[in-house]
Design a protein around this motif. Structure first.
Motif, PDB file in Angstrom:
ATOM      1  N   LEU A 229      63.504  -7.961  -7.574  1.00  0.00           N
ATOM      2  CA  LEU A 229      62.213  -8.154  -6.992  1.00  0.00           C
ATOM      3  C   LEU A 229      62.086  -8.229  -5.276  1.00  0.00           C
ATOM      4  O   LEU A 229      62.562  -8.905  -4.761  1.00  0.00           O
ATOM      5  CB  LEU A 229      61.513  -9.312  -7.539  1.00  0.00           C
ATOM      6  CG  LEU A 229      61.559  -9.567  -8.670  1.00  0.00           C
ATOM      7  CD1 LEU A 229      61.026 -10.958  -9.299  1.00  0.00           C
ATOM      8  CD2 LEU A 229      60.397  -8.613  -9.747  1.00  0.00           C
ATOM      9  N   THR A 230      62.142  -6.803  -4.920  1.00  0.00           N
ATOM     10  CA  THR A 230      61.848  -6.744  -3.641  1.00  0.00           C
ATOM     11  C   THR A 230      60.625  -6.109  -2.931  1.00  0.00           C
ATOM     12  O   THR A 230      60.069  -5.805  -3.711  1.00  0.00           O
ATOM     13  CB  THR A 230      63.148  -5.590  -3.008  1.00  0.00           C
ATOM     14  OG1 THR A 230      62.980  -4.461  -3.777  1.00  0.00           O
ATOM     15  CG2 THR A 230      64.619  -6.266  -3.522  1.00  0.00           C
ATOM     16  N   GLU A 231      60.447  -6.289  -1.767  1.00  0.00           N
ATOM     17  CA  GLU A 231      59.185  -5.945  -1.163  1.00  0.00           C
ATOM     18  C   GLU A 231      59.168  -4.506  -1.444  1.00  0.00           C
ATOM     19  O   GLU A 231      60.255  -3.616  -0.873  1.00  0.00           O
ATOM     20  CB  GLU A 231      58.919  -6.363   0.448  1.00  0.00           C
ATOM     21  CG  GLU A 231      59.105  -7.888   0.626  1.00  0.00           C
ATOM     22  CD  GLU A 231      58.693  -8.209   1.957  1.00  0.00           C
ATOM     23  OE1 GLU A 231      58.271  -7.351   2.847  1.00  0.00           O
ATOM     24  OE2 GLU A 231      58.892  -9.403   2.239  1.00  0.00           O
ATOM     25  N   GLY A 232      58.004  -3.793  -1.846  1.00  0.00           N
ATOM     26  CA  GLY A 232      57.872  -2.449  -1.892  1.00  0.00           C
ATOM     27  C   GLY A 232      58.248  -1.893  -3.014  1.00  0.00           C
ATOM     28  O   GLY A 232      57.859  -0.623  -3.291  1.00  0.00           O
ATOM     29  N   ALA A 233      58.957  -2.692  -4.020  1.00  0.00           N
ATOM     30  CA  ALA A 233      59.143  -2.295  -5.516  1.00  0.00           C
ATOM     31  C   ALA A 233      58.110  -2.212  -6.039  1.00  0.00           C
ATOM     32  O   ALA A 233      57.045  -3.008  -6.258  1.00  0.00           O
ATOM     33  CB  ALA A 233      60.211  -3.302  -6.101  1.00  0.00           C
ATOM     34  N   GLU A 234      57.950  -1.214  -7.185  1.00  0.00           N
ATOM     35  CA  GLU A 234      56.928  -1.203  -8.295  1.00  0.00           C
ATOM     36  C   GLU A 234      57.253  -1.785  -9.390  1.00  0.00           C
ATOM     37  O   GLU A 234      58.315  -1.596  -9.874  1.00  0.00           O
ATOM     38  CB  GLU A 234      56.634   0.403  -8.355  1.00  0.00           C
ATOM     39  CG  GLU A 234      56.038   1.210  -7.130  1.00  0.00           C
ATOM     40  CD  GLU A 234      55.099   2.489  -7.688  1.00  0.00           C
ATOM     41  OE1 GLU A 234      55.548   2.900  -8.862  1.00  0.00           O
ATOM     42  OE2 GLU A 234      54.486   3.118  -6.985  1.00  0.00           O
ATOM     43  N   VAL A 235      56.107  -2.514  -9.754  1.00  0.00           N
ATOM     44  CA  VAL A 235      56.348  -3.411 -10.974  1.00  0.00           C
ATOM     45  C   VAL A 235      54.947  -3.492 -11.814  1.00  0.00           C
ATOM     46  O   VAL A 235      53.819  -2.683 -11.246  1.00  0.00           O
ATOM     47  CB  VAL A 235      56.522  -4.883 -10.843  1.00  0.00           C
ATOM     48  CG1 VAL A 235      58.000  -5.054 -10.133  1.00  0.00           C
ATOM     49  CG2 VAL A 235      55.552  -5.378  -9.891  1.00  0.00           C
ATOM     50  N   TYR A 236      54.933  -3.694 -12.994  1.00  0.00           N
ATOM     51  CA  TYR A 236      53.913  -3.870 -13.977  1.00  0.00           C
ATOM     52  C   TYR A 236      53.750  -5.316 -14.431  1.00  0.00           C
ATOM     53  O   TYR A 236      54.389  -6.040 -14.581  1.00  0.00           O
ATOM     54  CB  TYR A 236      54.031  -3.330 -15.108  1.00  0.00           C
ATOM     55  CG  TYR A 236      54.138  -1.738 -15.060  1.00  0.00           C
ATOM     56  CD1 TYR A 236      53.035  -0.902 -15.324  1.00  0.00           C
ATOM     57  CD2 TYR A 236      55.602  -1.085 -14.693  1.00  0.00           C
ATOM     58  CE1 TYR A 236      53.309   0.697 -15.000  1.00  0.00           C
ATOM     59  CE2 TYR A 236      55.896   0.262 -14.646  1.00  0.00           C
ATOM     60  CZ  TYR A 236      54.687   0.945 -14.524  1.00  0.00           C
ATOM     61  OH  TYR A 236      54.841   2.443 -14.418  1.00  0.00           O
ATOM     62  N   ALA A 237      52.208  -5.750 -13.869  1.00  0.00           N
ATOM     63  CA  ALA A 237      51.942  -7.243 -14.189  1.00  0.00           C
ATOM     64  C   ALA A 237      51.202  -7.238 -15.480  1.00  0.00           C
ATOM     65  O   ALA A 237      50.358  -6.446 -15.767  1.00  0.00           O
ATOM     66  CB  ALA A 237      50.890  -7.767 -13.095  1.00  0.00           C
ATOM     67  N   ILE A 238      51.611  -8.094 -16.485  1.00  0.00           N
ATOM     68  CA  ILE A 238      50.853  -8.263 -17.782  1.00  0.00           C
ATOM     69  C   ILE A 238      50.131  -9.773 -17.762  1.00  0.00           C
ATOM     70  O   ILE A 238      50.720 -10.619 -17.512  1.00  0.00           O
ATOM     71  CB  ILE A 238      52.348  -8.160 -18.728  1.00  0.00           C
ATOM     72  CG1 ILE A 238      52.907  -7.104 -18.669  1.00  0.00           C
ATOM     73  CG2 ILE A 238      51.394  -8.509 -20.105  1.00  0.00           C
ATOM     74  CD1 ILE A 238      54.138  -7.239 -19.711  1.00  0.00           C
ATOM     75  N   VAL A 239      48.809  -9.549 -17.863  1.00  0.00           N
ATOM     76  CA  VAL A 239      48.083 -10.669 -18.009  1.00  0.00           C
ATOM     77  C   VAL A 239      47.571 -10.948 -19.275  1.00  0.00           C
ATOM     78  O   VAL A 239      46.450  -9.849 -19.646  1.00  0.00           O
ATOM     79  CB  VAL A 239      46.746 -10.432 -16.854  1.00  0.00           C
ATOM     80  CG1 VAL A 239      45.957 -11.714 -16.864  1.00  0.00           C
ATOM     81  CG2 VAL A 239      47.458 -10.040 -15.558  1.00  0.00           C
ATOM     82  N   PRO A 240      47.850 -11.864 -19.975  1.00  0.00           N
ATOM     83  CA  PRO A 240      47.244 -12.039 -21.520  1.00  0.00           C
ATOM     84  C   PRO A 240      45.796 -12.458 -21.273  1.00  0.00           C
ATOM     85  O   PRO A 240      45.306 -13.112 -20.446  1.00  0.00           O
ATOM     86  CB  PRO A 240      47.960 -13.462 -21.620  1.00  0.00           C
ATOM     87  CG  PRO A 240      49.140 -13.335 -21.039  1.00  0.00           C
ATOM     88  CD  PRO A 240      49.008 -12.686 -19.837  1.00  0.00           C
ATOM     89  N   ILE A 241      45.216 -11.687 -22.302  1.00  0.00           N
ATOM     90  CA  ILE A 241      43.466 -11.732 -22.389  1.00  0.00           C
ATOM     91  C   ILE A 241      43.293 -13.366 -22.462  1.00  0.00           C
ATOM     92  O   ILE A 241      42.305 -13.869 -22.129  1.00  0.00           O
ATOM     93  CB  ILE A 241      43.048 -11.149 -23.597  1.00  0.00           C
ATOM     94  CG1 ILE A 241      43.046  -9.618 -23.304  1.00  0.00           C
ATOM     95  CG2 ILE A 241      41.352 -11.469 -23.983  1.00  0.00           C
ATOM     96  CD1 ILE A 241      42.730  -8.687 -24.403  1.00  0.00           C
ATOM     97  N   ASP A 242      43.845 -14.217 -23.233  1.00  0.00           N
ATOM     98  CA  ASP A 242      43.643 -15.511 -23.557  1.00  0.00           C
ATOM     99  C   ASP A 242      43.962 -16.455 -22.111  1.00  0.00           C
ATOM    100  O   ASP A 242      43.292 -17.482 -22.179  1.00  0.00           O
ATOM    101  CB  ASP A 242      44.573 -15.897 -24.597  1.00  0.00           C
ATOM    102  CG  ASP A 242      44.328 -15.797 -26.004  1.00  0.00           C
ATOM    103  OD1 ASP A 242      43.169 -15.102 -26.241  1.00  0.00           O
ATOM    104  OD2 ASP A 242      45.111 -15.820 -26.536  1.00  0.00           O
TER     105      ASP A 242
END
Length: 359
Positions: free
Chosen positions: A340-353
């Motif tokens: 987890l470093t600045e500039g790294a690409e990630v995917y955020a998972i947000v539950p509908i609930d």
């Protein structure tokens, strides 16, 4: 809220604890309302509730219950129940004895005590603990017993100081839900002190944010989200929000919300159309270093880039640039922190609930 309809009225109190002074504190709490005092440690939250409970006497100002001044009354004459952060259960007493002690001191008839005991223990699911001592209880069980002891006297006002701070994350979620149900079911006027925005926004009808011994903003959760009055309030509240437009229904019956650069889905709310504000807590966001597979209709996936990583003990707060800036707060064991470093690409998972909707 008018002063005439307030159950609790705190009027311009100044109260000291050691060298610290909370100044010019004013607010009202209506019948059945849950009022939350939110702020970081050391801002005077506990000092204020101890003044309401009668533990500390204000240097100035006044406190009223149903319009009657109680500022100079001793704690036992205020009809207020106070649950401190450490719960303060009597270690030599059983759970039954802890729950009924105050009732016996008040000389409440035995049949009424048993009626209250049955109701409170049933509501809090602690009947099976009655013959145990506090040292035999988990932290979550101790918290429920402490709350039950407060409810047994049927107080006019319930004060809870950091009621969930001693619990682990999974227990917090369970007890938080139960506490909300109990407070709502009993329609009890309550004041909760917390440093945790999740507690504040889950439990509170209105929230007062404190900074350096003063209330700097007060309002409903929606008002604090939409109109923070300072950078401190905006950063401390810390709840993610996305502004979008409801635009149709998906094939599986979810409502589609269009954002500037992508779409998200949420539970179907017939009353929500047009412009909406979607909110969710940073603790609800999960991160994946690779594109998630097998994500079904229970969650949204937002691709983003990390712009900030803040280490907070066993927690890590990660700022993301997705179609809108959002924040994730993770347990340090949940993901490989070194990646987890600045500039790294990630995917955020947000539950509908996890998504709450405001017009």
């Amino acid at each position: 809220m008018s002063d005439a309809t307030a159950v609790l009225r705190v009027e311009g109190i100044t109260v000291a604890k050691g060298k610290f002074v909370a100044r010019d504190i004013s607010f009202t709490v209506g019948a059945g309302e849950c009022f939350v005092i939110l702020g970081p440690s050391g801002t005077g939250k506990t000092t204020v509730v101890e003044a309401i409970a009668g533990i500390n006497r204000p240097r100035a100002g006044a406190i009223y219950i149903d319009g009657t001044p109680i500022t100079h009354l001793p704690p036992e004459r205020r009809n207020i129940a106070y649950v401190p952060q450490d719960y303060a259960l009597f270690p030599h007493m059983t759970v039954r004895e802890n729950l009924t002690a105050a009732c016996h001191i008040r000389r409440i008839p035995a049949p009424e005590v048993e009626r209250r005991l049955a109701r409170v223990t049933g509501m809090l699911q602690i009947k099976h603990l009655l013959n145990r001592h506090p040292k035999q209880l988990s932290s979550g069980e101790q918290q429920r017993v402490a709350l039950g002891r407060a409810l047994m006297i049927q107080p006019k006002v319930l004060l809870l100081d950091e009621p969930l701070s001693a619990l682990d994350t999974s227990t917090q979620k369970i007890v938080r839900t139960q506490m909300r149900h109990v407070i709502r079911s009993l329609h009890i006027t309550s004041v909760i002190v917390t440093h945790d925005y999740v507690d504040a926004f889950t439990l509170g009808d209105r929230i007062a944010v404190m900074e350096d011994g003063r209330i700097v903003q007060m309002g409903t959760p929606q008002e604090l989200l939409l109109s923070p009055r300072s950078e401190f309030v905006a950063e401390f509240v810390g709840v993610n929000f996305l502004q979008g437009v409801v635009d149709g229904v998906s094939e599986d019956g979810r409502q589609i919300v269009r954002l500037p650069d992508c779409d998200v889905v949420m539970k179907c709310h017939a009353e929500h159309t047009g412009d909406v504000l979607l909110t969710f807590f940073p603790t609800d966001v999960q991160l994946s270093l690779s594109e998630p597979s097998g994500i079904d209709a229970t969650a949204n996936v937002l691709r983003g880039q990390i712009y900030e990583v803040i280490h907070m003990g066993d927690r890590v707060r990660v700022g993301l640039l997705t179609p809108a800036p959002i924040v994730a707060e993770l347990n340090s064991r949940d993901i490989c922190i070194s990646e987890l470093t600045e500039g790294a690409e990630v995917y955020a998972i947000v539950p509908i609930d996890a998504i709450r909707v405001y017009k």
